[in-house]
Design a protein around this motif. Structure first.
Motif, mmCIF file in Angstrom:
data_model
loop_
_atom_site.group_PDB
_atom_site.id
_atom_site.type_symbol
_atom_site.label_atom_id
_atom_site.label_comp_id
_atom_site.label_asym_id
_atom_site.label_seq_id
_atom_site.Cartn_x
_atom_site.Cartn_y
_atom_site.Cartn_z
ATOM 1 N N HIS A 139 -4.494 -4.565 2.131
ATOM 2 C CA HIS A 139 -3.287 -4.791 1.323
ATOM 3 C C HIS A 139 -2.065 -5.115 2.171
ATOM 4 O O HIS A 139 -1.160 -5.801 1.728
ATOM 5 C CB HIS A 139 -3.019 -3.576 0.418
ATOM 6 C CG HIS A 139 -2.588 -2.356 1.168
ATOM 7 N ND1 HIS A 139 -3.475 -1.511 1.781
ATOM 8 C CD2 HIS A 139 -1.354 -1.852 1.447
ATOM 9 C CE1 HIS A 139 -2.804 -0.525 2.371
ATOM 10 N NE2 HIS A 139 -1.520 -0.721 2.189
ATOM 11 N N LYS A 197 -1.066 -4.195 -2.588
ATOM 12 C CA LYS A 197 -1.890 -3.433 -3.533
ATOM 13 C C LYS A 197 -1.726 -3.964 -4.949
ATOM 14 O O LYS A 197 -2.688 -4.004 -5.720
ATOM 15 C CB LYS A 197 -1.496 -1.952 -3.511
ATOM 16 C CG LYS A 197 -2.056 -1.194 -2.340
ATOM 17 C CD LYS A 197 -1.742 0.292 -2.476
ATOM 18 C CE LYS A 197 -2.116 1.017 -1.198
ATOM 19 N NZ LYS A 197 -1.612 2.401 -1.188
ATOM 20 N N ASN A 206 6.161 5.989 5.471
ATOM 21 C CA ASN A 206 5.001 5.962 4.573
ATOM 22 C C ASN A 206 4.190 7.256 4.707
ATOM 23 O O ASN A 206 3.799 7.870 3.717
ATOM 24 C CB ASN A 206 4.134 4.737 4.914
ATOM 25 C CG ASN A 206 2.947 4.582 3.982
ATOM 26 O OD1 ASN A 206 3.061 4.802 2.783
ATOM 27 N ND2 ASN A 206 1.810 4.213 4.541
ATOM 28 N N HIS A 248 2.049 -2.184 8.791
ATOM 29 C CA HIS A 248 2.487 -0.797 8.565
ATOM 30 C C HIS A 248 1.374 0.235 8.750
ATOM 31 O O HIS A 248 1.656 1.414 8.936
ATOM 32 C CB HIS A 248 3.223 -0.644 7.222
ATOM 33 C CG HIS A 248 2.379 -0.665 5.994
ATOM 34 N ND1 HIS A 248 2.102 -1.812 5.290
ATOM 35 C CD2 HIS A 248 1.753 0.325 5.310
ATOM 36 C CE1 HIS A 248 1.358 -1.523 4.234
ATOM 37 N NE2 HIS A 248 1.122 -0.220 4.221
ATOM 38 N N HIS A 249 0.118 -0.205 8.737
ATOM 39 C CA HIS A 249 -0.956 0.755 9.006
ATOM 40 C C HIS A 249 -1.490 0.653 10.424
ATOM 41 O O HIS A 249 -2.301 1.481 10.845
ATOM 42 C CB HIS A 249 -2.123 0.546 8.030
ATOM 43 C CG HIS A 249 -1.828 1.059 6.653
ATOM 44 N ND1 HIS A 249 -1.828 2.399 6.344
ATOM 45 C CD2 HIS A 249 -1.502 0.416 5.504
ATOM 46 C CE1 HIS A 249 -1.535 2.555 5.067
ATOM 47 N NE2 HIS A 249 -1.318 1.363 4.536
ATOM 48 N N HIS A 255 6.460 -2.530 1.224
ATOM 49 C CA HIS A 255 5.373 -2.362 2.197
ATOM 50 C C HIS A 255 3.966 -2.425 1.575
ATOM 51 O O HIS A 255 3.051 -2.927 2.189
ATOM 52 C CB HIS A 255 5.567 -1.060 3.009
ATOM 53 C CG HIS A 255 5.114 0.180 2.308
ATOM 54 N ND1 HIS A 255 5.836 0.753 1.279
ATOM 55 C CD2 HIS A 255 4.012 0.959 2.456
ATOM 56 C CE1 HIS A 255 5.182 1.813 0.850
ATOM 57 N NE2 HIS A 255 4.082 1.975 1.544
ATOM 58 N N ASP A 256 3.819 -1.939 0.355
ATOM 59 C CA ASP A 256 2.481 -1.892 -0.247
ATOM 60 C C ASP A 256 2.262 -2.952 -1.319
ATOM 61 O O ASP A 256 1.304 -2.846 -2.098
ATOM 62 C CB ASP A 256 2.247 -0.510 -0.891
ATOM 63 C CG ASP A 256 1.635 0.488 0.085
ATOM 64 O OD1 ASP A 256 1.083 0.050 1.112
ATOM 65 O OD2 ASP A 256 1.716 1.698 -0.190
HETATM 66 FE FE LIG Z 1 -0.052 0.831 2.771
#
Ligand SMILES: [Fe+2]
Ligand SMILES: [Fe+2]
Length: 285
Positions: free
Chosen positions: A185, A148, A229, A209-210, A144-145
């Motif tokens: 990201h 980044k 998360n 996801h955000h 998911h991240d």
């Molecule tokens: Fe995230």
């Protein structure tokens, strides 16, 4: 720089990690209806390090089998095609990105610990509410991240500015990005997932996801990743603290109400699982 230019720049980076061949092959097989268990086994068996790692994984407490599994065909029969495919993807992705360097305050190991925490929590949520395949949830949580990582390695200057803003202005990473960059990201990670031809559901879960988008191909998976998360972030430092779930999207709160009400009962068990998963995935060979 606008979003388009940013992503174009991303496209032009020639040393952006490419997916290991084994993942491409295993991914492709999923779209091929004739894929047999035997074929999957054959591909994995070409990579001895992968065989060792997969056998260690399937024999770990993570999958909870009592009898020892000693070869890949057996593992595929016992655990199923999807689980093995996702295990291959997870092991390869972590390996692909493990050589990256961190910065002060941003350690790659911490990054993976968070990703694994979200992966394990997502898997648990998927298992409990049966809204999506637990193994697919695991991989989506793990990735998911990943935007980044791309930021930290290829847009280092921007990353450092964001990081500074996180610590100095007490913003979340996402809020700082919003202030400083044309893309975040989540979009970058989704872009990469698409480029790597991952399933649309995974690409969507990473991208949103955000910021929940109800029209995605697999809303349940997205809600699970989004919620996992926040749960993982809230429990990061202190298990005793009452978590603040106000960040969870109302739709997710509705769909996952059962799990959210009982989170302090089940999370300690999941936390143990996270620890053993970290041990497994992050241990140097
Ligand atoms: Fe995230
Ligand atoms: Fe995250």
């Amino acid at each position: 720089m606008d979003a388009q230019t940013f992503l174009k720049k991303l496209d032009g980076i020639s040393d952006i990690p490419t997916l290991p061949n084994i993942v491409i092959q295993v991914n492709k097989m999923l779209q091929d209806y004739d894929t047999s268990i035997k074929k999957l086994g054959t591909i994995i068996e070409k990579d001895q390090a992968m065989v060792t790692k997969i056998l260690r994984l399937v024999n770990s407490t993570f999958y909870g089998f009592r009898s020892k599994i000693t070869n890949i065909p057996h593992a595929v029969i016992v655990l199923g095609f999807n689980t093995i495919r996702n295990a291959v993807v997870s092991v390869s992705i972590i390996k692909t990105f493990s050589g990256e360097k961190g910065f002060e305050g941003f350690e790659i190991t911490d990054f993976w610990k968070h990703s694994i925490a979200v992966a394990v929590t997502s898997r648990y949520l998927g298992e409990q509410n049966r809204l999506d395949s637990p193994d697919d949830c695991f991989v989506a949580g793990l990735l998911h991240d990943m935007g980044k990582l791309v930021l930290s390695q290829y847009f280092t200057e921007s990353f450092i500015r964001i990081w500074r803003s996180v610590t100095e202005d007490k913003l979340s990473f996402y809020e700082a990005e919003k202030k400083l960059l044309p893309v975040n990201h989540a979009q970058i990670g989704g872009y990469l997932a698409k480029k790597w031809q991952f399933p649309v559901s995974l690409t969507d879960s990473v991208t949103y996801h955000h910021q929940i988008r109800k029209t995605v191909s697999n809303l349940n998976q997205l809600l699970i990743i989004h919620t996992a998360n926040i749960i993982a972030n809230n429990y990061k430092s202190d298990l005793e603290m009452r978590p603040d779930f106000s960040m969870i999207d109302p739709e997710a709160r509705k769909v996952l109400a059962g799990q959210l009400e009982t989170v302090s009962d089940w999370f300690p068990k999941v936390a143990d699982e996270i620890e053993s998963a970290c041990e497994f995935f992050l241990k140097e060979e």
